[in-house]
Design a protein around this motif. Structure first.
Motif, PDB file in Angstrom:
ATOM      1  N   PHE A   1       0.851  -1.198   0.000  1.00 18.92           N
ATOM      2  CA  PHE A   1       0.000   0.000   0.000  1.00 18.92           C
ATOM      3  C   PHE A   1       0.878   1.237   0.000  1.00 18.92           C
ATOM      4  N   GLY A   2       0.372   2.260  -0.626  1.00 14.34           N
ATOM      5  CA  GLY A   2       1.085   3.525  -0.727  1.00 14.34           C
ATOM      6  C   GLY A   2       0.751   4.435   0.438  1.00 14.34           C
ATOM      7  N   GLY A   3       1.485   5.514   0.527  1.00 14.08           N
ATOM      8  CA  GLY A   3       1.217   6.497   1.572  1.00 14.08           C
ATOM      9  C   GLY A   3      -0.125   7.170   1.321  1.00 14.08           C
TER      10      GLY A   3
ATOM     11  N   SER B   1       3.037   3.622  13.874  1.00 17.70           N
ATOM     12  CA  SER B   1       2.767   4.783  14.725  1.00 17.70           C
ATOM     13  C   SER B   1       2.728   6.007  13.829  1.00 17.70           C
ATOM     14  N   VAL B   2       1.630   6.729  13.888  1.00 22.63           N
ATOM     15  CA  VAL B   2       1.414   7.878  13.017  1.00 22.63           C
ATOM     16  C   VAL B   2       1.189   9.105  13.888  1.00 22.63           C
TER      17      VAL B   2
ATOM     18  N   GLU C   1      -5.552  15.900  10.902  1.00 20.71           N
ATOM     19  CA  GLU C   1      -5.101  15.199   9.716  1.00 20.71           C
ATOM     20  C   GLU C   1      -3.828  14.433  10.044  1.00 20.71           C
ATOM     21  N   ALA C   2      -3.643  13.320   9.349  1.00 17.88           N
ATOM     22  CA  ALA C   2      -2.447  12.503   9.554  1.00 17.88           C
ATOM     23  C   ALA C   2      -1.989  11.953   8.215  1.00 17.88           C
ATOM     24  N   ALA C   3      -0.698  11.798   8.067  1.00 21.87           N
ATOM     25  CA  ALA C   3      -0.124  11.187   6.865  1.00 21.87           C
ATOM     26  C   ALA C   3       0.348   9.788   7.225  1.00 21.87           C
ATOM     27  N   THR C   4      -0.107   8.797   6.462  1.00 18.58           N
ATOM     28  CA  THR C   4       0.295   7.412   6.727  1.00 18.58           C
ATOM     29  C   THR C   4       1.424   7.037   5.769  1.00 18.58           C
TER      30      THR C   4
END
Length: 155
Positions: free
Chosen positions: A98-100, A131-132, A114-117
């Motif tokens: 999976f991509g970001g 951990s994000v 908001e969070a970036a995975t």
């Protein structure tokens, strides 16, 4: 004396049989090849619809922790960062890459963060924990009953 004219005996039966044999072998080869290809296609379709059925990976937030009691003070002043333990469970028989991406955090119906995975890879029938860092916007976080309890440090 009568002389007999040599009659034309016609085609030799052995010669005719030797010409039919390659044709018959070619038809037999084509028939067997078609049968094998058809059986392989049927096996592939059966496996496709049973064993290799692709399922959607499950993404869930396992836990959200804050840095401490100063998180609420930072939240009132602008933004605060909390850590979210995100897990991706892959129910498939093959690995899943999976991509970001970006995640939006809601409190009720209001967008509060908001969070970036990061991108990654989940093994076959495995789970990946990440951990994000989640940035919570203080201006959009509703101040209501229970909001202090929601961001309680250590939970």
């Amino acid at each position: 004396r009568l002389t007999q004219k040599p009659s034309d005996p016609g085609p030799d039966p052995d010669e005719e049989a030797s010409q039919i044999l390659p044709h018959r072998n070619f038809l037999r080869f084509c028939g067997c090849s078609a049968a094998i290809i058809l059986m392989a296609a049927m096996l592939f379709l059966i496996l496709l619809f049973t064993a290799f059925r692709i399922k959607v990976p499950h993404v869930a937030v396992a836990r959200v922790t804050s840095a401490g009691p100063q998180t609420l003070n930072r939240l009132r002043n602008g933004t605060a960062t909390v850590l979210a333990d995100v897990k991706v469970r892959n129910p498939n028989a093959a690995a899943f890459r999976f991509g970001g991406g970006e995640a939006t955090i809601y409190y009720g119906e209001t967008v509060v963060g908001e969070a970036a995975t990061p991108p990654g890879r989940a093994k076959a029938r495995g789970t990946v924990h990440m951990s994000v860092a989640v940035e919570i916007l203080g201006r959009s976080y509703p101040v209501c009953r229970g909001s202090r309890r929601t961001l309680n440090p250590g939970r």
